[in-house]
Design a protein around this motif. Structure first.
Motif, PDB file in Angstrom:
ATOM      1  N   UNK A  21       1.225  -0.997   0.310  1.00  0.00           N
ATOM      2  CA  UNK A  21       0.009   0.466   0.261  1.00  0.00           C
ATOM      3  C   UNK A  21       1.007   1.771  -0.540  1.00  0.00           C
ATOM      4  N   UNK A  22       2.305   1.421   0.889  1.00  0.00           N
ATOM      5  CA  UNK A  22       2.745   2.519   0.755  1.00  0.00           C
ATOM      6  C   UNK A  22       3.136   2.669  -0.525  1.00  0.00           C
ATOM      7  N   UNK A 187      -6.132   4.107  -7.981  1.00  0.00           N
ATOM      8  CA  UNK A 187      -6.710   3.212  -8.904  1.00  0.00           C
ATOM      9  C   UNK A 187      -6.338   1.479  -8.575  1.00  0.00           C
ATOM     10  N   UNK A 188      -7.677   0.661  -8.412  1.00  0.00           N
ATOM     11  CA  UNK A 188      -7.534  -0.313  -7.946  1.00  0.00           C
ATOM     12  C   UNK A 188      -7.557  -1.012  -8.659  1.00  0.00           C
ATOM     13  N   UNK A 200      -0.246 -14.143  -5.802  1.00  0.00           N
ATOM     14  CA  UNK A 200      -0.503 -14.649  -4.810  1.00  0.00           C
ATOM     15  C   UNK A 200      -0.199 -14.049  -3.689  1.00  0.00           C
ATOM     16  N   UNK A 201       0.252 -13.080  -3.150  1.00  0.00           N
ATOM     17  CA  UNK A 201       0.390 -12.202  -1.165  1.00  0.00           C
ATOM     18  C   UNK A 201      -0.475 -10.794  -1.724  1.00  0.00           C
ATOM     19  N   UNK A 202      -1.205 -10.035  -3.337  1.00  0.00           N
ATOM     20  CA  UNK A 202      -1.444  -8.504  -3.247  1.00  0.00           C
ATOM     21  C   UNK A 202      -3.253  -8.305  -2.777  1.00  0.00           C
ATOM     22  N   UNK A 203      -3.686  -9.917  -2.799  1.00  0.00           N
ATOM     23  CA  UNK A 203      -4.705  -9.551  -3.432  1.00  0.00           C
ATOM     24  C   UNK A 203      -5.591  -8.718  -2.349  1.00  0.00           C
ATOM     25  N   UNK A 204      -5.458  -8.509  -1.635  1.00  0.00           N
ATOM     26  CA  UNK A 204      -6.665  -7.508  -0.659  1.00  0.00           C
ATOM     27  C   UNK A 204      -5.727  -5.914  -0.957  1.00  0.00           C
ATOM     28  N   UNK A 207      -7.733  -4.866  -4.534  1.00  0.00           N
ATOM     29  CA  UNK A 207      -8.832  -4.508  -3.832  1.00  0.00           C
ATOM     30  C   UNK A 207      -8.800  -2.967  -3.730  1.00  0.00           C
ATOM     31  N   UNK A 208      -8.312  -2.479  -3.269  1.00  0.00           N
ATOM     32  CA  UNK A 208      -8.123  -1.382  -2.070  1.00  0.00           C
ATOM     33  C   UNK A 208      -8.044   0.274  -2.924  1.00  0.00           C
ATOM     34  N   UNK A 209      -8.615   1.096  -2.680  1.00  0.00           N
ATOM     35  CA  UNK A 209      -8.181   2.610  -3.466  1.00  0.00           C
ATOM     36  C   UNK A 209      -8.046   3.179  -2.556  1.00  0.00           C
ATOM     37  N   UNK A 210      -6.987   3.200  -1.421  1.00  0.00           N
ATOM     38  CA  UNK A 210      -7.080   3.256  -0.376  1.00  0.00           C
ATOM     39  C   UNK A 210      -6.313   3.162   0.716  1.00  0.00           C
ATOM     40  N   UNK A 211      -5.865   3.268   1.707  1.00  0.00           N
ATOM     41  CA  UNK A 211      -5.378   2.943   3.305  1.00  0.00           C
ATOM     42  C   UNK A 211      -6.588   2.922   4.126  1.00  0.00           C
TER      43      UNK A 211
END
Length: 252
Positions: A21-22, A187-188, A200-204, A207-211
């Motif tokens: 996210x960073x 953007x998601x 494998x690791x970045x599913x969450x 799906x995000x558009x911010x913290x």
């Protein structure tokens, strides 16, 4: 930016933090390019360790750490003034040199070890103290602090999630770049800059558009994981003493 020399930021984190996210936040700045865990392929090739998507990571990455290091301090595209480097502390095994670190701005992203472990085992059941990178993070922090004669910037994941603008503004001030509100959303979806392991690791984060909001602290680890958390906690608490911010930001 007024300085002719770009700011190269090496952000040192363990796994299962908000490190991706960073990376998204910095990549959303118009002045920034990013790189995702550049030593991962070299780490896997040198250690022989079994990780999810090991063969794909090695095939897609650079296994010569010297070439990786040269790229981290080399020329950047025109118009780019910030180079954000997402690094995993556990990748920095003894075989990988450290001298290149003296030519970048090092910062440290920390998270409570119980929470790291609670998240980690949902993606990879086998875990050791070395896998979560706290001991390596402490050693890298000490190296940078000794070279600077002062503590480098430290931020905590929970602080970012609770106050993204204030904490990121404090980080930007500490590393000498202006804060931008563009860092607060993105953007998601995946990015071309993501490592192949993102599948494998970045599913969450995809799906995000911010913290997002911080979750509840993990308090019920089984004994084997509790012992790992207890061993990592002194490093976490020591680095916590050097956290920056948050501040009030009026950046745009």
């Amino acid at each position: 930016m007024t300085n002719a020399e770009p700011v190269r930021i090496a952000m040192w984190s363990g796994p299962r933090n908000i490190s991706t996210a960073m990376m998204r936040a910095f990549e959303n700045r118009p002045d920034t390019v990013v790189v995702d865990e550049p030593f991962y392929a070299a780490y896997l090739a040198l250690t022989g360790i079994d990780h999810p998507m090991r063969d794909a990571v090695i095939a897609a990455g650079e296994t010569d750490w010297r070439k990786v290091a040269d790229g981290l301090v080399g020329p950047l595209p025109d118009g780019v003034s910030v180079f954000y480097q997402k690094h995993m502390t556990h990748h920095m095994i003894p075989e990988i040199g450290r001298d290149w670190m003296d030519r970048v701005t090092n910062a440290f992203l920390i998270r409570r070890p119980d929470n790291v472990l609670g998240s980690y085992v949902r993606k990879r059941e086998a875990v050791t103290l070395e896998d979560i990178g706290f001991m390596q993070q402490g050693a890298l922090f000490d190296r940078v602090a000794d070279a600077l004669g002062a503590a480098p910037p430290v931020i905590e994941a929970r602080d970012v999630l609770e106050n993204p603008a204030g904490t990121l503004a404090a980080l930007c001030a500490a590393i000498g770049i202006p804060f931008s509100h563009a860092m607060l959303g993105w953007p998601a979806g995946p990015r071309d800059s993501d490592g192949v392991w993102g599948a494998h690791w970045y599913e969450a984060v995809n799906a995000s558009t911010g913290f997002g909001q911080p979750g509840k602290d993990v308090t019920d680890l089984p004994d084997p994981l509790r012992r790992i958390a207890d061993a990592a906690r002194p490093i976490y608490e020591r680095l916590s003493a050097f956290k920056v911010g948050p501040v009030v930001s009026d950046g745009r």
